[in-house]
Design a protein around this motif. Structure first.
Motif, PDB file in Angstrom:
ATOM      1  N   TYR A 143       0.834  -1.209   0.000  1.00 12.64           N
ATOM      2  CA  TYR A 143       0.000   0.000   0.000  1.00 12.64           C
ATOM      3  C   TYR A 143       0.869   1.260   0.000  1.00 12.64           C
ATOM      4  N   VAL A 144       1.858   1.298   0.891  1.00  9.61           N
ATOM      5  CA  VAL A 144       2.729   2.477   0.971  1.00  9.61           C
ATOM      6  C   VAL A 144       3.553   2.612  -0.303  1.00  9.61           C
ATOM      7  N   ALA A 145       4.063   1.479  -0.836  1.00 12.19           N
ATOM      8  CA  ALA A 145       4.923   1.519  -2.027  1.00 12.19           C
ATOM      9  C   ALA A 145       4.181   2.033  -3.249  1.00 12.19           C
ATOM     10  N   ILE A 146       2.877   1.718  -3.356  1.00 13.41           N
ATOM     11  CA  ILE A 146       2.119   2.095  -4.552  1.00 13.41           C
ATOM     12  C   ILE A 146       1.342   3.394  -4.361  1.00 13.41           C
ATOM     13  N   CYS A 147       0.759   3.564  -3.197  1.00 11.85           N
ATOM     14  CA  CYS A 147      -0.076   4.748  -2.967  1.00 11.85           C
ATOM     15  C   CYS A 147       0.709   5.946  -2.455  1.00 11.85           C
ATOM     16  N   ASN A 148       1.859   5.712  -1.860  1.00 13.51           N
ATOM     17  CA  ASN A 148       2.667   6.816  -1.342  1.00 13.51           C
ATOM     18  C   ASN A 148       4.152   6.501  -1.544  1.00 13.51           C
ATOM     19  N   LEU A 248      -3.763   4.944 -12.972  1.00 14.66           N
ATOM     20  CA  LEU A 248      -2.552   5.173 -13.760  1.00 14.66           C
ATOM     21  C   LEU A 248      -2.918   5.426 -15.221  1.00 14.66           C
ATOM     22  N   PRO A 249      -2.132   6.238 -15.920  1.00 16.78           N
ATOM     23  CA  PRO A 249      -2.531   6.687 -17.260  1.00 16.78           C
ATOM     24  C   PRO A 249      -2.456   5.625 -18.344  1.00 16.78           C
ATOM     25  N   ARG A 254      -0.242   0.119 -15.531  1.00 16.52           N
ATOM     26  CA  ARG A 254      -1.167  -0.598 -14.647  1.00 16.52           C
ATOM     27  C   ARG A 254      -0.751  -2.056 -14.492  1.00 16.52           C
ATOM     28  N   LEU A 255      -0.398  -2.705 -15.611  1.00 17.04           N
ATOM     29  CA  LEU A 255      -0.003  -4.112 -15.551  1.00 17.04           C
ATOM     30  C   LEU A 255       1.283  -4.295 -14.752  1.00 17.04           C
ATOM     31  N   LYS A 256       2.247  -3.407 -14.949  1.00 15.01           N
ATOM     32  CA  LYS A 256       3.516  -3.507 -14.232  1.00 15.01           C
ATOM     33  C   LYS A 256       3.316  -3.325 -12.730  1.00 15.01           C
ATOM     34  N   THR A 257       2.506  -2.353 -12.353  1.00 17.35           N
ATOM     35  CA  THR A 257       2.260  -2.097 -10.928  1.00 17.35           C
ATOM     36  C   THR A 257       1.470  -3.233 -10.301  1.00 17.35           C
ATOM     37  N   PHE A 258       0.470  -3.728 -11.036  1.00 11.75           N
ATOM     38  CA  PHE A 258      -0.323  -4.839 -10.503  1.00 11.75           C
ATOM     39  C   PHE A 258       0.526  -6.096 -10.357  1.00 11.75           C
ATOM     40  N   GLY A 259       1.512  -6.253 -11.250  1.00 12.62           N
ATOM     41  CA  GLY A 259       2.393  -7.419 -11.176  1.00 12.62           C
ATOM     42  C   GLY A 259       3.180  -7.485  -9.890  1.00 12.62           C
TER      43      GLY A 259
END
Length: 336
Positions: A143-148, A248-249, A254-259
């Protein structure tokens, strides 16, 4: 009593049963007798092979993860520290169960000391709870790594990670300590034969000739409260994570972050779904045969322990790449 019927059903246990037949009351028996999986004695050999394979995969996989993270300085971060905590927890949990289970299946070594039984009970339930707490910590890290992301390194410092790990361990230890303490207080005057493959809490306290509602209600309340709380925090974290991902734009982003979250989601699913199924079967599946209950109880503990290192090894690119590099390096040295 169902437990007494098992005594007569399994002939080689009669000497153990007869040793207590003239005893009308004993507060703490010197030992318990574990039946393994009653009703499937003929299949114990085949079942033991699958349990042994799962144990070997769990030990080898988790030791490999610990070795790779320790060896690679680039992996010395919160995500991998939590992964190491999970690996250690899995090693303790499977080692608390499987060696004794295999001794039952292979060597007919069914007797377990009273204190050893309570110790096994504590370790099994304590480290199951610790593992659940680590899942929450891992969800917090994602959560912290992606949202903040800009504050990730300042929020989850090494000191904070250590504090979270200690808090998770203390939570499991303190909340599960009443299990063996209460179990040691009950009088056991009917039988010392446990129709199970390990000293599961309810399977042990059901042998007491006393009102065990305190143990039963505490166990049920703890399971609902801890699991509910952990699942709530994990779900809340991933709801926020998914919202951030879908904002994400580009599709690639999106795929990379979800991975980066995929392995965590897989591990959480393979851990909580079998546990939920076992809990519901145990509480409401009164017509389910006993051997099915025990098989499910074993599966929900052992299968996730085997899958955790496999999922992280396959889905976490950094660990996968280092493992491949290590294998190639060893192979080159071997054939050079």
């Amino acid at each position: 009593m169902q437990e007494t019927l098992f005594c007569f059903r399994v002939g080689h246990l009669l000497p153990y049963a007869m040793s207590y037949s003239n005893t009308t009351h004993f507060i703490n028996p010197s030992s318990f007798i574990l039946l393994g999986i009653p009703g499937l004695e003929a299949a114990h050999g085949w079942i033991s092979i699958s349990f042994c394979v799962m144990y070997m995969i769990a030990v080898l996989g988790n030791v490999t993860i610990l070795f790779i993270v320790k060896r690679e300085p680039s992996l010395h971060g919160p995500m991998y520290y939590f992964l190491c905590m999970l690996a250690i927890t899995d090693l303790v949990l499977c080692t608390s169960i499987v060696p004794k289970m295999l001794s039952i299946f292979w060597f007919n070594s069914r007797e377990i000391n009273f204190s050893a039984c309570l110790t096994q009970m504590f370790f099994v339930h304590c480290f199951s709870t610790v593992g659940s707490g680590i899942f929450v910590a891992m969800a917090l890290d994602r959560y912290v790594a992606i949202c903040n992301p800009l504050r990730h390194s300042t929020i989850l410092t090494n000191r904070m990670v250590a504090k979270i790990g200690l808090a998770v361990l203390l939570r499991g230890g303190l909340l599960l300590l009443p299990y063996p303490f209460l179990a040691s207080q009950w009088p056991y005057c009917r039988t010392n034969i446990i129709p199970h493959s390990y000293c599961e809490h309810i399977a042990v306290v059901k042998l007491a000739c006393a009102d065990i509602r305190v143990s039963s209600y505490y166990s049920l309340s703890l399971a609902i409260f801890l699991t509910g709380m952990d699942v709530f925090f994990i779900a809340a974290s991933y709801v926020q994570i998914l919202r951030a991902i879908f904002s994400l734009p580009t599709k690639d982003a999106r795929l990379k972050t979800f991975g980066t979250c995929g392995s965590h989601l897989c591990v959480i699913l393979v851990s909580y779904i079998p546990a939920l199924f076992s809990f519901l079967t145990h509480r409401f599946g009164h017509n389910v045969p006993l051997h099915v209950h025990i098989l499910i109880s074993n599966a929900y503990l052992l299968v996730p322990l085997m899958l955790h290192p496999l999922i992280f090894g396959m889905r976490t690119k950094q660990i996968r790449d280092r493992l491949i590099r290590l294998v190639i390096l060893k192979g080159t040295k071997l054939f050079s």
